[in-house]
Design a protein around this motif. Structure first.
Motif: not given
Length: 332
Positions: A17, A43, A47, A51, A54, A85, A89, A190, A194, A197-198
């Motif tokens: 990142s 993310y 996911m 968290s 994350a 983020a 999350v 975001h 998100g 990422g999911q």
């Protein structure tokens, strides 16, 4: 406590990142893309591993940005990308009801409201930080907008007094929404990262939670009322005679930022309406691709068009009118 495997995941996600963000600061159009994509590794880690992963990834990301750049850039990175983020999350993966077999998580509406609140806080903190500079909020925005406008349209000396007037008109027209547009773009990134990422986690393994049905997103009454009040106050202040200095200008810039943050929520609701109305159609993928390309390419007017649909949906109830509001038989 994080396991060794999760710690390694967080370390890789964090430095990936940070690398995307720092490399993206090079200044090219691709650099802007990399900056907006920078929270994606966090993310993905969140996911899949939760968290805590994350959060640890965010810590490593900030540390990496300090190593790769400097403290100021790391602070902006943390404020605009890492912390939102992690918060999103955490909210998305925390069970609010049910049990291990039938967990209940926040739905798309609640997550959108959380995004709006985060955006409002971002506007407040940004206004306070830039107001402490020598030029202040208004002066900083206008001076940078002037440099950008002149770079796009050419130097003043090459175009004479008419060009000076055109540049001044452009700055006067676009100065107050600049802060809001930037923060709205970050919030939209975001949302996109998100969702991506999911999707990536879902395609390769099992995420902590399934994606909430986006087509059901429907904001409550209060964001609509607040947005209407903001418009009235902004228009009232704008009719006053002021020289873009002092309290009236600062209020207009700040309140416009608030309004555009709410517009992100309305944009998502407008897109949710389109998802709902096209569910079950064979042409839905093409329709959605066209809609999203319109939002991305025709900025800011494409996004504002769908935001208008989302805003009006509070009264028009498009999904209810077309009989798709409670139709759970079809899926996107």
């Amino acid at each position: 406590m994080l396991s060794l495997h999760t710690s390694l995941v967080a370390l890789v996600a964090g430095f990936a990142s940070a690398g995307l963000y720092v490399v993206g600061l090079g200044g090219s159009i691709w650099g802007v893309f990399l900056v907006l994509v920078s929270p994606l590794p966090i993310y993905i880690a969140g996911m899949k591993w939760g968290s805590l992963a994350a959060g640890a990834g965010g810590v490593f990301a900030v540390m990496g940005s300090i190593v790769f750049s400097d403290l100021l850039i790391a602070t902006v990175f943390s404020f605009a990308f890492v912390m939102p983020a992690f918060l999103l999350v955490h909210l998305a993966t925390t069970r609010i009801a049910g049990d291990d077999d039938n967990p209940v998580y926040l739905d798309a509406t609640d997550l959108t409201l959380a995004l709006v609140v985060i955006g409002i806080l971002m506007v407040i903190v940004t206004v306070m930080a830039i107001s402490l500079t020598q030029a202040g909020l208004v002066g900083t925005i206008r001076s940078n907008l002037s440099l950008l406008t002149e770079a796009l349209y050419g130097a003043r000396s090459n175009h004479g007094p008419d060009m000076v007037t055109d540049v001044a008109d452009i700055i006067d027209f676009w100065d107050s929404p600049v802060l809001g547009f930037i923060i709205a773009a970050v919030l939209s990134a975001h949302v996109a990262m998100g969702a991506l990422g999911q999707g990536l986690v879902n395609s390769s393994s099992t995420p902590i939670r399934t994606a909430p049905p986006f087509w059901r997103l429907s904001l409550p009454t209060w964001p609509t009322l607040v947005a209407l009040i903001l418009v009235v106050v902004i228009l009232g202040l704008d009719t006053m005679s002021y020289d873009r200095e002092g309290t009236p200008a600062l209020l207009i810039f700040t309140l416009t930022g608030f309004f555009l943050v709410f517009c992100v929520g309305f944009l998502l609701q407008g897109l949710a309406v389109l998802h709902a109305l096209t569910r079950g159609m064979g042409w839905q993928p093409l329709i959605l691709v066209g809609a999203y390309m319109t939002v991305l390419i025709l900025q800011p007017f494409g996004a504002m068009a769908f935001a208008a649909v989302g805003f009006v949906d509070h009264w028009a109830n498009f999904r209810g009118r077309f009989g798709v509001a409670d139709d759970a038989a079809m899926e996107d």
